[in-house]
Design a protein around this motif. Structure first.
Motif, mmCIF file in Angstrom:
data_model
loop_
_atom_site.group_PDB
_atom_site.id
_atom_site.type_symbol
_atom_site.label_atom_id
_atom_site.label_comp_id
_atom_site.label_asym_id
_atom_site.label_seq_id
_atom_site.Cartn_x
_atom_site.Cartn_y
_atom_site.Cartn_z
ATOM 1 N N SER A 84 6.782 4.498 3.692
ATOM 2 C CA SER A 84 6.357 3.374 4.525
ATOM 3 C C SER A 84 5.393 3.861 5.596
ATOM 4 O O SER A 84 5.770 4.687 6.440
ATOM 5 C CB SER A 84 7.582 2.722 5.186
ATOM 6 O OG SER A 84 7.155 1.789 6.161
ATOM 7 N N THR A 107 9.276 -1.050 7.528
ATOM 8 C CA THR A 107 9.252 -2.214 6.635
ATOM 9 C C THR A 107 10.672 -2.506 6.163
ATOM 10 O O THR A 107 11.367 -1.607 5.670
ATOM 11 C CB THR A 107 8.301 -1.934 5.449
ATOM 12 O OG1 THR A 107 6.980 -1.859 5.983
ATOM 13 C CG2 THR A 107 8.356 -3.006 4.389
ATOM 14 N N GLY A 112 0.801 -1.224 0.000
ATOM 15 C CA GLY A 112 0.000 0.000 0.000
ATOM 16 C C GLY A 112 0.830 1.268 0.000
ATOM 17 O O GLY A 112 0.306 2.359 -0.245
ATOM 18 N N SER A 113 2.129 1.161 0.269
ATOM 19 C CA SER A 113 3.007 2.337 0.208
ATOM 20 C C SER A 113 3.665 2.458 -1.163
ATOM 21 O O SER A 113 3.837 3.562 -1.687
ATOM 22 C CB SER A 113 4.100 2.241 1.280
ATOM 23 O OG SER A 113 3.535 2.424 2.550
ATOM 24 N N SER A 166 -1.495 0.431 5.910
ATOM 25 C CA SER A 166 -1.007 1.427 4.943
ATOM 26 C C SER A 166 -1.942 1.567 3.748
ATOM 27 O O SER A 166 -2.113 2.666 3.209
ATOM 28 C CB SER A 166 0.385 1.040 4.447
ATOM 29 O OG SER A 166 1.279 1.104 5.517
ATOM 30 N N LYS A 188 5.686 -12.845 7.398
ATOM 31 C CA LYS A 188 6.704 -11.958 7.977
ATOM 32 C C LYS A 188 7.349 -12.615 9.192
ATOM 33 O O LYS A 188 8.563 -12.551 9.376
ATOM 34 C CB LYS A 188 6.053 -10.647 8.434
ATOM 35 C CG LYS A 188 5.949 -9.589 7.382
ATOM 36 C CD LYS A 188 5.498 -8.308 8.071
ATOM 37 C CE LYS A 188 5.282 -7.180 7.144
ATOM 38 N NZ LYS A 188 4.667 -6.026 7.788
ATOM 39 N N SER A 234 4.187 2.347 8.162
ATOM 40 C CA SER A 234 4.662 2.017 9.519
ATOM 41 C C SER A 234 6.021 2.659 9.781
ATOM 42 O O SER A 234 6.420 2.842 10.926
ATOM 43 C CB SER A 234 4.800 0.499 9.675
ATOM 44 O OG SER A 234 5.789 0.023 8.774
#
Ligand SMILES: O=P(O)(O)OC[C@H]1O[C@](O)(CO)[C@@H](O)[C@@H]1O
Length: 368
Positions: free
Chosen positions: A106, A111, A64-65, A158, A363, A108
């Protein structure tokens, strides 16, 4: 997970089935454009003008970024005097150096792929611009390098903050004189988004709600989603990604003219002929074409011919036209429509649009 279309008009389900608040987050798109602009101006993104025009711009970001880089490139357009590329991985290409601008995005600010690229950019002496969460590891890298950082107030996923993460890049492009983009443009984009959000609001019923209609079209099919211009293709790619992450639904992205040299062949395949999942005499495939008002004339012909080809084979088709005078307005309204549709599709299957369990598991596994 069964598809129950009546869920889309059940207000209680639309709120109880969306505990992470994806629908309200999607509805905040216009506010995100305004805040993204204000935050970029306050962070003095205009300082980039002092570097002169870079040789190339590399936008580093994931999911999403990363889409912010695609939107920036499409808004600057084909006449761009320099390459603008989106990098969705760990390593800067070997050719990137001190005369280039690297933009790390990013939500957050944490990432690993994006942080790796930002660190390499600093080592190579590139100009760095950071966009993301305040007080994050990305902000620390930017601050340490005396780079400009835009601390956008992201909340949640994001992908639900795409305009907060994208608008600072357009402001940066304007500072570098790659396009004219002032407050008036962002206000127009915000107004277009408000209009689309009103039409797609949860209380508006399926038969007049373009977001719910698109979800109804896509449900129980394998959508093949094409764009017929650079701007429409960004929206098509975003729709495919949003179907994946919001609705946990597969989708195939394509872009004309390339799709006309490959994916069009699937109109003659088993999924176009019947519903291979249910073994019923229906069709699994659905062609969704996002079209722009500015198309290369040959792309208009390709789009029209492809749609005819699909219809002659009884492949169901959805065609959506972008609205607005400026490419950013057009991309924004198509993107928001897709954001609603993917959220409604999730809710029609009783899938939580905010959860991303498989991504988190992946992740966790690679961090061990
Ligand atoms: O914007 P961020 O925080 O860098 O995240 C990038 C992508 O990675 C994810 O957090 C998943 O790993 C997505 O939700 C997001 O789109």
């Amino acid at each position: 997970m069964t598809w129950e279309p009546e869920r889309l008009d059940d207000q209680r389900h639309l709120s109880d089935g969306d505990p992470g608040g994806m629908l309200p987050a999607v509805a905040a798109a216009a506010a995100h454009v305004r805040t993204g602009y204000r935050t970029a101006v306050e962070a003095r993104v205009d300082r980039l003008a002092g570097m002169g025009r870079p040789r190339a711009i590399v936008v580093a970001g994931m999911g999403g970024s990363g889409i912010a880089g695609d939107i920036m490139a499409a808004v600057v357009g084909n006449g761009a005097p320099l390459p603008i590329i989106t990098l969705r991985s760990y390593q800067l290409p070997g050719w990137v150096g001190a005369t280039d601008l690297v933009i790390a995005v990013s939500g957050s600010g944490d990432t690993e792929e994006t942080l790796a690229v930002a660190t390499q950019a600093v080592r190579r002496g590139c100009t760095l611009l950071g966009v993301g969460a305040p007080h994050s590891p990305l902000e620390a890298i930017a601050t340490q390098a005396s780079a400009v950082y835009v601390p956008v107030p992201v909340s949640g996923q994001s992908r639900a903050n795409v305009w907060l993460l994208t608008v600072p890049l357009i402001v940066a492009a304007a500072a570098l004189r790659l396009l004219p983009a002032d407050q008036e443009l962002f206000e127009r984009v915000a107004t277009a988004l408000e209009d689309m959000a009103h039409r797609c609001r949860p209380s508006s019923e399926s038969f007049v709600n373009p977001g719910k209609s698109l979800a109804l079209d896509v449900a129980e099919s394998l959508p093949v989603i094409w764009g017929s211009s650079a701007a429409a293709s960004v929206a098509a790619y975003r729709l495919a990604c949003q179907l994946n992450t919001n609705a946990k639904y597969p989708a195939i992205f394509g872009e004309l003219p390339e799709a006309g040299h490959g994916q069009v062949a699937t109109f003659d395949g088993p999924m176009a002929e019947r519903d291979i999942f249910a073994d019923a005499p229906a069709h699994a495939l659905r062609l969704v074409v996002l079209r722009d008002s500015e198309e290369h004339p040959q792309l208009t012909r390709q789009r029209e011919a492809s749609l005819r080809l699909a219809r002659e084979r009884d492949v169901p088709v959805t065609e959506l036209a972008a609205e607005g005078a400026h490419p950013l307005e057009r991309m924004a309204s198509l993107i928001l429509l897709g954001d609603y549709a993917s959220t409604y599709l999730a809710l029609g299957y009783a899938v939580d649009p905010s959860s991303v369990a498989a991504i988190s598991e992946l992740k966790a596994r690679i961090s061990q």
